[in-house]
Design a protein around this motif. Sequence first.
Motif, PDB file in Angstrom:
ATOM      1  N   SER B  39       0.825  -1.189   0.000  1.00 58.29           N
ATOM      2  CA  SER B  39       0.000   0.000   0.000  1.00 58.29           C
ATOM      3  C   SER B  39       0.869   1.253   0.000  1.00 58.29           C
ATOM      4  CB  SER B  39      -0.935  -0.012   1.202  1.00 58.29           C
ATOM      5  OG  SER B  39      -0.182  -0.277   2.356  1.00 58.29           O
ATOM      6  N   SER B  99     -13.896  -3.479  -8.255  1.00 55.78           N
ATOM      7  CA  SER B  99     -13.256  -2.812  -7.135  1.00 55.78           C
ATOM      8  C   SER B  99     -11.846  -2.384  -7.575  1.00 55.78           C
ATOM      9  CB  SER B  99     -13.187  -3.781  -5.967  1.00 55.78           C
ATOM     10  OG  SER B  99     -12.477  -3.222  -4.899  1.00 55.78           O
ATOM     11  N   ARG B 102      -7.971  -5.975  -5.266  1.00 51.34           N
ATOM     12  CA  ARG B 102      -8.523  -7.255  -4.848  1.00 51.34           C
ATOM     13  C   ARG B 102      -7.653  -7.839  -3.750  1.00 51.34           C
ATOM     14  NH1 ARG B 102     -11.251  -7.481  -9.843  1.00 51.34           N
ATOM     15  NH2 ARG B 102      -9.811  -7.587 -11.598  1.00 51.34           N
ATOM     16  N   LEU B 103      -8.268  -8.744  -2.980  1.00 53.67           N
ATOM     17  CA  LEU B 103      -7.567  -9.423  -1.898  1.00 53.67           C
ATOM     18  C   LEU B 103      -7.324 -10.865  -2.347  1.00 53.67           C
ATOM     19  CD1 LEU B 103      -6.742  -8.599   0.992  1.00 53.67           C
ATOM     20  CD2 LEU B 103      -8.898  -9.552   1.789  1.00 53.67           C
ATOM     21  N   ILE B 109      -2.887  -7.465  -1.265  1.00 55.78           N
ATOM     22  CA  ILE B 109      -3.682  -6.565  -2.085  1.00 55.78           C
ATOM     23  C   ILE B 109      -3.080  -6.549  -3.484  1.00 55.78           C
ATOM     24  CG2 ILE B 109      -4.253  -4.142  -2.458  1.00 55.78           C
ATOM     25  CD1 ILE B 109      -5.902  -5.278  -0.315  1.00 55.78           C
ATOM     26  N   ALA B 211      -5.609  -1.047   1.128  1.00 56.45           N
ATOM     27  CA  ALA B 211      -6.334  -2.153   1.750  1.00 56.45           C
ATOM     28  C   ALA B 211      -7.789  -1.778   1.969  1.00 56.45           C
ATOM     29  CB  ALA B 211      -5.678  -2.510   3.080  1.00 56.45           C
ATOM     30  N   LYS B 212      -7.995  -0.557   2.382  1.00 59.14           N
ATOM     31  CA  LYS B 212      -9.353  -0.105   2.684  1.00 59.14           C
ATOM     32  C   LYS B 212     -10.190   0.025   1.420  1.00 59.14           C
ATOM     33  CE  LYS B 212     -11.477   3.317   5.762  1.00 59.14           C
ATOM     34  NZ  LYS B 212     -11.219   4.411   6.711  1.00 59.14           N
ATOM     35  N   LEU B 214     -10.674  -1.933  -0.749  1.00 59.90           N
ATOM     36  CA  LEU B 214     -11.360  -3.168  -1.112  1.00 59.90           C
ATOM     37  C   LEU B 214     -12.835  -2.863  -1.356  1.00 59.90           C
ATOM     38  CD1 LEU B 214     -10.209  -6.016  -1.102  1.00 59.90           C
ATOM     39  CD2 LEU B 214     -11.049  -6.294   1.211  1.00 59.90           C
ATOM     40  N   TYR B 215     -13.346  -1.967  -0.536  1.00 59.23           N
ATOM     41  CA  TYR B 215     -14.747  -1.562  -0.684  1.00 59.23           C
ATOM     42  C   TYR B 215     -14.825  -0.374  -1.630  1.00 59.23           C
ATOM     43  CZ  TYR B 215     -15.790  -4.252   3.597  1.00 59.23           C
ATOM     44  OH  TYR B 215     -15.952  -5.230   4.534  1.00 59.23           O
ATOM     45  N   TYR B 476     -11.136  -4.109   6.646  1.00 61.65           N
ATOM     46  CA  TYR B 476      -9.897  -4.158   5.851  1.00 61.65           C
ATOM     47  C   TYR B 476      -8.790  -4.676   6.738  1.00 61.65           C
ATOM     48  CZ  TYR B 476      -9.527   0.562   7.860  1.00 61.65           C
ATOM     49  OH  TYR B 476      -9.501   1.637   8.701  1.00 61.65           O
ATOM     50  N   ALA B 572     -13.766  -8.075  -5.486  1.00 63.37           N
ATOM     51  CA  ALA B 572     -12.728  -7.592  -4.574  1.00 63.37           C
ATOM     52  C   ALA B 572     -11.858  -8.737  -4.073  1.00 63.37           C
ATOM     53  CB  ALA B 572     -13.354  -6.841  -3.409  1.00 63.37           C
ATOM     54  N   ASP B 573     -12.029  -9.906  -4.655  1.00 61.29           N
ATOM     55  CA  ASP B 573     -11.168 -11.025  -4.283  1.00 61.29           C
ATOM     56  C   ASP B 573     -10.966 -11.912  -5.506  1.00 61.29           C
ATOM     57  OD1 ASP B 573     -13.256 -13.238  -4.357  1.00 61.29           O
ATOM     58  OD2 ASP B 573     -14.162 -11.815  -2.972  1.00 61.29           O
TER      59      ASP B 573
END
Lengths: 309, 590, 313
Positions: B39, B99, B102-103, B109, B211-212, B214-215, B476, B572-573
């Motif tokens: 990040s 998104s 993605r995770l 990330i 990281a945040k 993601l949403y 997150y 997001a994943d």
Amino acid sequence: MSDQATTAPVDPALPNATLANAGGRALVQEPRSALYYAGRRFLRQRLAMIGLVIVIILMIAGFGAPLLAPTNYADANLMDANQFPSHSHWMGTDTIGHDFLSRVMYGTRTSLIVGFAAVIVACLIGIPLGMLAGMKGGLADFLVMRLVEIMTAFPGLLFAIFLMTIFGAGVDKIILVIGLTSWVTLCRLMRAQLFTLREQEYVQAARAMGATELSIAVRHLLPNAIAPVIVAITLAIPTAIFAEAGLSFLGVGINEPTPSLGKMVADSAPYVRVYWHLGLFPTVAIALIMLGFSFIGDGLRDALDPRQN
Amino acid sequence: MSTESSHPLKPVSSLGETRLDRRTLMKSAAAGTSLFLMSMGLPAGTTLAAQSTGELPADAAPKEEQVFRIASDPSIAKTMNFYEAVYQRPGVADLFSESLVRLTKDFEIVPGAALKWSSSKDGKTWTFELDPDIVWSDGNPLTAKDYVRTFQYAADPEHAWDFTWFWSGDIVNFTEATEGKAKLEEIGVKQGANPHELIFEMVNPAPYLAAKLLYSWPISDAALTKYGAFYNSKPETSVTCGPFKLDKWTLDQEIVMSKWDGYKGKLNIPFQTIINKFAAPAQSYTIYDAGEIDYMSDPAPAELKLMEADPSKKGEIFQGVADFACLYFFFDVTKAPFDNLKVRQAFSHVIDRDTMQKQIWGRQAKPAPSFLAPGFPASDTEGLKDIQKFDPDLGKQLLSEAGFPDGKGFPKLTMTVRGGGTPVEVATTQAYGAALKQYLNIDCELQTIDRQAFYADLNAKPTKILFGWVSYGMDYFDPSNMLGVWLTGGRHSWSNPAYDKKVKEATTFLGPAAQRIKMFQDAERILVSDVPAVFAYFITTIQFMKPYVKGDALTADKNGIAAIHFPGFSTADTVLEGLYVTKDAPKGRS
Amino acid sequence: MGRYLIGRLLSLIFVLFAVSLIAFMLMHAVPGGPFAPDEKGRLPEATRVAQMKKYGLDKPIYVQYVRYIWHAVHLDFGVPFQSPTETVTGLIARTWPVTIKIGVPTIILAYTVGTALGLIAALRQNSIIDYVVSFTATLGIVLPNFVVAMWLILFFSVYLGWLEPGGWGKPQNYIMPVLAYSLAPMALVARYTRSCVLEVMRADYVRTARAKGLAENRVLFWHIGRNALIPLITILLPEIPNILTGSIFIESVFRIPGLGRFFVTSTQQRDYPMILALVLLIAAFWGITYIITDVLYTVLDPRIRIGGSAVRT
């Protein structure tokens, strides 16, 4: 469930008109002998006797639980959880290690208390209102009947959930809520009885002799109107118990650690496919209570029907 | 209606309502570190899962059989759009847009709609470069404008989004905009030098921003203007830039979506059709068993036992960690008797987590001696495990020292529990209530109230709940997210200046990752020691997947956890890339 | 009769107002609002205020009520908070027919089987058959229908594998819900048919008819058959609003996309427009059913007159 949960079904076997007509005729007799015959008729009925025996046994098990149950309802030992019925735990143990027999006994007590007390609340509201409407007629009758209509028209389940959410759960609250939603039947019945009775000759005679309306109501009308009301009350008890089960199933019932049969059935749902005893015993206990009171109610109805001499 | 964890993402939930899926355990803080580095704008990983070649494995069923079916609660199905209503999306909501990031299943990330990103020196200004290939199904390209509009919509007081806290105090002017004190155009989400450059301006240094994000599923600017916020609730008005398009949404019955062939994003998903059926959570095992769905999570304890007892079905059981949710009993520390630390400590020593694990939780939960679950960055369950250890004698002694020998004189106690809890929650609260009686001789009544009332009472200032049961799960993958809930003025009445200081300093700390983690760990030690809560368990979610669904998403991650990972079944994943239907599947599933 | 009916209808309108007012007050006395609960406990105050405004809850209660009634009188019941992509009217139009499709077979089954059982029991009073019927009928009343529903699924779907465990759209989807749902009313009907028939058999006019030498069968057929309609009216008719508005238990267990669920979810989610609409719907339904019951009752039972000093209410 909405059907059973919160509205006491109007009992049509007590169609207000027919019973009232018949009752009026019969009640010219000496009250004591009528009761005596009713008692004998009741005892003669096999199903009613079975019902009586069931209810007495359940009452002993429930109200005698502090003396008879193996443990207190709140005692739990997590180490003993999830046991099937065995020698040491006749009905097994539940998910957190309560002795299940004790829970069922205390749960029966809770259900009986809810049943009796809710009906008392219903009587305290319904009978005076019904008498008021039936005796006075006119404006009083008009107002009472509008209230009855409003209560009948309001979806009982919604009403009960609302009140429980406002008041919070608990035995006292659920008694109040069920009482508040089930007085209508008794009120209508009482009113219909009085409508017929108050024109009977002996009432007219009492009135002519200068008796006050209150004394007429208490000394003449109430005793004579009470028979079908007693039947209705007997049948209202299991309905109230059922209502508690339904509300508990929806999660707005009675607080732990106080057990209630309805809550036990609800809580058992996620476990019942393995731990069958968690569902079976409380269900059977509810069914027995319902069965007992229904049989007694039916028996009383037949016994109090004066044409059956 | 009810959620087991407070996580807003429900995609993996079989039962819609709430039960979320959980994901993998990470044993080291390394994940936190890698996330942190990434990040910070270091070359974002290109470690996307394998299988990106577009070829199906040899044992895969033909395309038309690549159908995947899950179930969710019919009463939670208002919208597909996160930025419309976070808590009211069905299980498959987040497949209609991309998104930004993605995770992966190792909690890294990786790029989503954003190909790369970088920050200014002070960590306050972040620039994301969008994938210029991605288009919406109405023909418009996906540009910064869509994201800008989405964040403006989120801040709009007329919209009154249910998740504004997520960006409040974080993005410049976001809070002010929600209060009507700043214009929507003034919030710190803007287009950069070109339509594919997106800039975030943050109030404080924000090492956690990627990281945040993601949403960050965008709403289509054009569709929002043309059809309003519920454009994705009907196929006629639905617009997608994600891998799937909406075919059918029969209210209360099912949602059917199929692969959108215009998709230009990087996700390579074998499934051709995804069906989201609606069923009350209590019914999902029944329909899973009957073969009507392929996946479910959070079975009832007896259902798990049935599966475990059947040798032919053991392989269908997976255990993950979802959103690292911690479930705990909390106190209002401003009121007697819980203003007394000794009382709180006494309570914390009578929870027998090991026996609960054995008798109640099974594989569905792990003991939580502290707040951050193993695998979550800064987690320190080993180091903190003795502070709230099970020691009833010590509990009795502390209670006595607090002035209540053998529970005498202790006020009548009510534990407030939220309605709709899972069977595990119900049993845990009941068992703890019984333990208070057993070990401390305190009578405790459990009052269950519905969730609306529960959260209204809990969040009231001052709070109306003296002693209660609740959960918190991550949004997150950064300790600031989980620990932030205990800050003064947050969810609980507990207020500790030393804790606040540590958490706030660490959150914006731009120095070495290990040092940052250590700062969070110090903060958690303060939290656990002051006992504003008795921590009970971490959810380790159980998932059932039919044996004919296979793939990399179900194999162990680097920590050995094999299960569907958080958030699951969304853009997001990378979960959906790693799942396919084999030839063993029954034909014609629908 | 005409005057009587007009009176009853006026009274019904009054009841609708009263019921909506009570619902409105109760609704607002319940803690929590129609927005998603703030599960994270971190929602800023500004958003809370904005949410109240968005749903029109920032106005004084009486303003909200008057506004609602004004719209309701114009048949605009608003948008259900829990399903904002449709209108309240649309939601009811979508889900109620489903509930009715389950309810009508339920009523038919409950009435036909219930009456038959009751008749048999009455004609063979105090025989084994009577006891068996009474006992079974009581079972129908004593078992909560959520228990019956669970058992049916376990037996027919899990154990025998004959039926899908719920769902909607195929003819076989009707079987279990109708069975589970009809048990209680069926039992009620059977019990009351039995006692009504017994009563009729003892009644003076039947004795007279018999004394006049009418053939036993004709007596039974004519008087008793006619009187068997009474339980339909007195017992089943008042149950019809209940049955036809659905049961949360039945509908959620069998995944029927009907109206019943909304009686519970609307309160849980504080869906004010939906709550009010449901309350009004039920109240109107009840009112009309009761009027019909009374009228039919007069038609069928000559001993009761409507209008005068009506004994029934």
